[in-house]
Design a protein around this motif. Structure first.
Motif, PDB file in Angstrom:
ATOM      1  N   ASN A  72      -3.156  -3.705  -7.775  1.00  0.00           N
ATOM      2  CA  ASN A  72      -3.190  -4.499  -6.544  1.00  0.00           C
ATOM      3  C   ASN A  72      -2.185  -4.001  -5.530  1.00  0.00           C
ATOM      4  OD1 ASN A  72      -5.158  -5.991  -7.700  1.00  0.00           O
ATOM      5  ND2 ASN A  72      -3.842  -7.707  -8.251  1.00  0.00           N
ATOM      6  N   THR A  73      -1.025  -3.592  -6.037  1.00  0.00           N
ATOM      7  CA  THR A  73       0.007  -3.063  -5.142  1.00  0.00           C
ATOM      8  C   THR A  73      -0.536  -1.846  -4.398  1.00  0.00           C
ATOM      9  OG1 THR A  73       1.427  -3.555  -7.003  1.00  0.00           O
ATOM     10  CG2 THR A  73       2.448  -2.537  -5.098  1.00  0.00           C
ATOM     11  N   PHE A  74      -1.208  -0.994  -5.154  1.00  0.00           N
ATOM     12  CA  PHE A  74      -1.736   0.227  -4.540  1.00  0.00           C
ATOM     13  C   PHE A  74      -2.743  -0.095  -3.453  1.00  0.00           C
ATOM     14  CE2 PHE A  74      -4.395   3.920  -4.103  1.00  0.00           C
ATOM     15  CZ  PHE A  74      -3.487   4.964  -4.178  1.00  0.00           C
ATOM     16  N   ILE A  75      -3.543  -1.144  -3.679  1.00  0.00           N
ATOM     17  CA  ILE A  75      -4.535  -1.514  -2.676  1.00  0.00           C
ATOM     18  C   ILE A  75      -3.855  -2.137  -1.463  1.00  0.00           C
ATOM     19  CG2 ILE A  75      -6.577  -2.940  -2.230  1.00  0.00           C
ATOM     20  CD1 ILE A  75      -7.230  -2.742  -5.217  1.00  0.00           C
ATOM     21  N   ARG A  76      -2.812  -2.923  -1.700  1.00  0.00           N
ATOM     22  CA  ARG A  76      -2.164  -3.651  -0.599  1.00  0.00           C
ATOM     23  C   ARG A  76      -1.229  -2.772   0.228  1.00  0.00           C
ATOM     24  NH1 ARG A  76      -0.940  -8.119  -4.296  1.00  0.00           N
ATOM     25  NH2 ARG A  76      -2.576  -9.663  -4.057  1.00  0.00           N
ATOM     26  N   LEU A  77      -0.521  -1.872  -0.438  1.00  0.00           N
ATOM     27  CA  LEU A  77       0.525  -1.100   0.240  1.00  0.00           C
ATOM     28  C   LEU A  77       0.124  -0.454   1.570  1.00  0.00           C
ATOM     29  CD1 LEU A  77       2.784   0.681  -2.391  1.00  0.00           C
ATOM     30  CD2 LEU A  77       3.438  -0.982  -0.667  1.00  0.00           C
ATOM     31  N   PRO A  78      -1.057   0.210   1.637  1.00  0.00           N
ATOM     32  CA  PRO A  78      -1.397   0.853   2.905  1.00  0.00           C
ATOM     33  C   PRO A  78      -1.403  -0.131   4.082  1.00  0.00           C
ATOM     34  CG  PRO A  78      -2.935   1.524   1.217  1.00  0.00           C
ATOM     35  CD  PRO A  78      -2.074   0.458   0.615  1.00  0.00           C
ATOM     36  N   PHE A  79      -1.836  -1.362   3.818  1.00  0.00           N
ATOM     37  CA  PHE A  79      -1.919  -2.343   4.904  1.00  0.00           C
ATOM     38  C   PHE A  79      -0.524  -2.813   5.308  1.00  0.00           C
ATOM     39  CE2 PHE A  79      -5.916  -2.690   2.507  1.00  0.00           C
ATOM     40  CZ  PHE A  79      -6.751  -2.214   3.499  1.00  0.00           C
ATOM     41  N   ILE A  80       0.333  -2.963   4.313  1.00  0.00           N
ATOM     42  CA  ILE A  80       1.715  -3.345   4.611  1.00  0.00           C
ATOM     43  C   ILE A  80       2.373  -2.238   5.423  1.00  0.00           C
ATOM     44  CG2 ILE A  80       3.960  -3.881   3.611  1.00  0.00           C
ATOM     45  CD1 ILE A  80       2.566  -5.886   2.244  1.00  0.00           C
ATOM     46  N   PHE A  81       2.139  -0.994   4.991  1.00  0.00           N
ATOM     47  CA  PHE A  81       2.740   0.131   5.700  1.00  0.00           C
ATOM     48  C   PHE A  81       2.227   0.206   7.127  1.00  0.00           C
ATOM     49  CE2 PHE A  81       4.082   2.163   1.652  1.00  0.00           C
ATOM     50  CZ  PHE A  81       5.404   2.300   2.014  1.00  0.00           C
ATOM     51  N   GLU A  82       0.943  -0.091   7.291  1.00  0.00           N
ATOM     52  CA  GLU A  82       0.378  -0.062   8.628  1.00  0.00           C
ATOM     53  C   GLU A  82       1.131  -1.056   9.512  1.00  0.00           C
ATOM     54  OE1 GLU A  82      -3.927  -0.135   8.444  1.00  0.00           O
ATOM     55  OE2 GLU A  82      -3.959  -0.312  10.635  1.00  0.00           O
ATOM     56  N   GLY A  83       1.375  -2.232   8.967  1.00  0.00           N
ATOM     57  CA  GLY A  83       2.141  -3.239   9.707  1.00  0.00           C
ATOM     58  C   GLY A  83       3.533  -2.736  10.054  1.00  0.00           C
ATOM     59  N   ILE A  84       4.163  -2.082   9.084  1.00  0.00           N
ATOM     60  CA  ILE A  84       5.512  -1.559   9.317  1.00  0.00           C
ATOM     61  C   ILE A  84       5.478  -0.491  10.417  1.00  0.00           C
ATOM     62  CG2 ILE A  84       7.383  -0.196   8.306  1.00  0.00           C
ATOM     63  CD1 ILE A  84       6.868  -1.626   5.673  1.00  0.00           C
ATOM     64  N   ILE A  85       4.443   0.351  10.380  1.00  0.00           N
ATOM     65  CA  ILE A  85       4.341   1.407  11.390  1.00  0.00           C
ATOM     66  C   ILE A  85       4.262   0.789  12.785  1.00  0.00           C
ATOM     67  CG2 ILE A  85       2.871   3.258  12.290  1.00  0.00           C
ATOM     68  CD1 ILE A  85       2.109   3.854   9.349  1.00  0.00           C
ATOM     69  N   TYR A  86       3.443  -0.246  12.934  1.00  0.00           N
ATOM     70  CA  TYR A  86       3.353  -0.921  14.242  1.00  0.00           C
ATOM     71  C   TYR A  86       4.736  -1.385  14.681  1.00  0.00           C
ATOM     72  CZ  TYR A  86      -1.701  -1.116  13.600  1.00  0.00           C
ATOM     73  OH  TYR A  86      -3.005  -0.777  13.409  1.00  0.00           O
ATOM     74  N   GLY A  87       5.423  -2.046  13.784  1.00  0.00           N
ATOM     75  CA  GLY A  87       6.740  -2.597  14.114  1.00  0.00           C
ATOM     76  C   GLY A  87       7.737  -1.511  14.468  1.00  0.00           C
TER      77      GLY A  87
END
Lengths: 302, 265
Positions: A219-234
């Motif tokens: 699940n972490t592997f599936i979620r991480l890209p989306f979290i990272f995307e959020g971090i990139i925006y920020g």
């Protein structure tokens, strides 16, 4: 672990890039909200700097009648010092007052000369009282009106700066209020837009997500890209907003009279660079992660 | 009530039969590991969708390790739901599904991916990623589980060779025929060395020749020791396999033959 992280980050950047205009929109709104927050921070910080500066110059001068003995004045000084709201009391003797007067008027020999012709010292001895906080001057003056030595007082010089301080106080409070509302509003909008962007990313990747789940991606592997995307925006938004702040501070600093300010706006920016950048990065990544998590909870069934 | 007991009795008999059947096969094929262990067990399982639609009801059966089981039945008979319960995509409304003796309802969301790595899945619609080559599609399954790159470079060509696609590794799904695409899916399903392969209508989109190849491949995989569960409504496919056949009808098991042919009980 690093391997997974590397693959994930690469994936997130690709998502960011492929989302194109959506990413631009998300980042721009984020920039506006971060910029507003940091401008607000700069304004209130310099505002309270100015206030502090002015407040330090404020005092109450109590002038004693010329026939009051030095002994009585020092009694009054002790009396005032015992008053809890008083920060300091300074005694200015007749001689000291004369000296100050002379040094202040060195460039005008006529005045000094006439003073000398007078033969005696026309100036009064005084006590300079500083209160602990500006709003306590009122009670200090009320105290003076009832003081045991009120008969000895010639006049009290007070209230000159009072109005300015109150006005400044009001302005800073007002800016804080309006700015906070604006910041919260913009933060809300950026959460919504990032949320929507991530939602679309999830939607366009639903096939991949389904496959990932079937082949047993964690699940972490599936979620991480989306979290990272959020971090990139920020992160991107905070860097750009920092640049914008640099330009605007530099521009306004030229037009701001440095007399009013204890320090230049621009040097304030430089001095607090790390703090400002850290603050924006923290808020930016928080907003990014937060909106990603809401989007995932809603649309990523894992 | 009566009907249910009947079914249960029938199942018990079938179970015994399939047990002896296994023994015979074991004697025939020495390389095949025979373990009397039950790998999947359905205990009075019921699955209700919405408030009243029962997709599955009163399902109690066991599948042995190394078995080849065909699940047949008309569309909507509950074949896919039956399979989904095994790879824990769905949870039963009543009863319990056991995998290697452990109840699946007790599995945490965090452990679920590890359960899925023990099961390879093959579907009618392939579920390949269109922007990845055959090689990348298979490698992806390893990537997501955090396998090191050198292991991926070693294992993927090997597994693609087993399914007979070693010359088409760099082709994209749209450049491959349906049968070839399904072989890529099989390779992907096998990459984690699963103990069970679940195939949900794997030949649904394929012509008879390609279908036959896929069944042959499934039989080959089964021969190497992997349990295979095949859901299909293709008569040819099921008859070719000629193994245990479970017939579902409106969510219930109506037949369970140890060496069955495709039929409607």
């Amino acid at each position: 672990m690093f391997l997974v992280l590397g693959r994930t980050i690469r994936e997130s950047f690709r998502n960011f890039w492929r989302n194109g205009w959506l990413s631009v929109a998300a980042v721009s709104v984020m920039i506006f909200s971060l910029f507003t927050i940091s401008v607000l921070f700069v304004i209130t910080e310099t505002g309270s700097n100015i206030l502090r500066n002015v407040q330090e110059r404020v005092n109450v001068s109590i002038y004693f009648k010329s026939d009051v003995s030095e002994e009585n004045i020092s009694k009054a000084k002790i009396d005032l010092e015992s008053y809890s709201e008083v920060a300091s009391v300074e005694y200015v003797s007749k001689e000291k007052a004369l000296e100050d007067f002379k040094s202040n008027n060195v460039n005008e020999p006529a005045i000094v000369k006439s003073l000398e012709e007078l033969g005696e010292n026309p100036l009064l001895a005084s006590l300079v009282v500083k209160a602990k906080s500006p709003d306590q001057y009122e009670s200090v003056s009320a105290y003076l009106a009832e003081a045991s030595f009120k008969e000895d007082i010639s006049r009290v010089n007070y209230g000159k700066n009072k109005e300015i301080i109150e006005k400044l106080n009001r302005i800073v409070a007002e800016i804080k209020k309006i700015g906070s509302i604006l910041a919260v509003l913009l933060a809300g909008i950026s959460i919504l837009i990032i949320f929507n962007t991530i939602r679309i990313t999830i939607y366009t990747h639903r096939q991949e997500i389904e496959v990932m789940r079937l082949v047993g991606a964690s699940n972490t592997f599936i979620r991480l890209p989306f979290i990272f995307e959020g971090i990139i925006y920020g992160a991107i938004a905070s860097v750009i907003s920092m640049g914008l702040l640099f330009l605007s501070v530099r521009f306004t600093a030229q037009y701001f009279p440095s007399v009013v300010l204890p320090e230049n706006l621009f040097s304030f920016y430089l001095k607090n660079f790390a703090l400002l950048l850290g603050m924006q990065l923290a808020i930016g990544t928080f907003l990014g992660i937060f909106s990603s998590i809401i989007a995932m909870r809603k649309y990523l069934r894992i | 009530m009566e009907k249910r007991e009947e079914i249960l009795d029938e199942e018990n008999i079938n179970q015994m039969e399939s047990g002896t059947d296994e023994m015979v096969e074991a004697a025939e094929m020495e390389e095949r590991k025979i373990d009397d262990g039950v790998i999947i067990k359905f205990d009075n399982v019921k699955k209700v969708f919405g408030s009243d639609f029962a997709a599955l009801e009163d399902i109690s059966l066991e599948i042995q390790e190394g078995e080849f089981v065909s699940i047949v039945g008309a569309s909507g008979a509950g074949k896919s739901t039956f399979l989904k319960l095994i790879y824990a995509e769905e949870m039963p409304t009543g009863g319990e599904v056991y995998f290697e003796g452990k109840p699946l309802s007790g599995i945490s969301r965090r452990k679920l991916p590890f359960h899925r790595r023990r099961i390879g899945t093959v579907f009618q619609d392939f579920k390949l990623l269109p922007k990845k080559t055959a090689f990348e599609n298979v490698a992806y399954a390893m990537e997501v589980s955090g396998a090191p790159t050198d292991e991926i470079m070693e294992d993927v060509p090997q597994i693609l060779d087993i399914v007979g696609l070693s010359d088409k590794m760099e082709k994209y799904p749209h450049e491959l025929s349906g049968g070839e695409q399904q072989k890529v899916v099989m390779a992907r399903a096998l990459i984690h060395k699963p103990i069970v392969i679940i195939a949900d209508e794997p030949t649904g989109n394929l012509d008879p020749v390609a279908s036959l190849e896929i069944v042959k491949l499934l039989l080959k995989i089964n021969k190497l020791g992997t349990t295979v569960i095949l859901a299909s409504h293709d008569r040819e496919v099921v008859n070719k396999a000629a193994k245990r056949v479970i017939v579902l009808e409106r969510g219930r098991v109506v037949c369970d033959d140890a060496r069955g042919k495709y039929k409607m009980c």
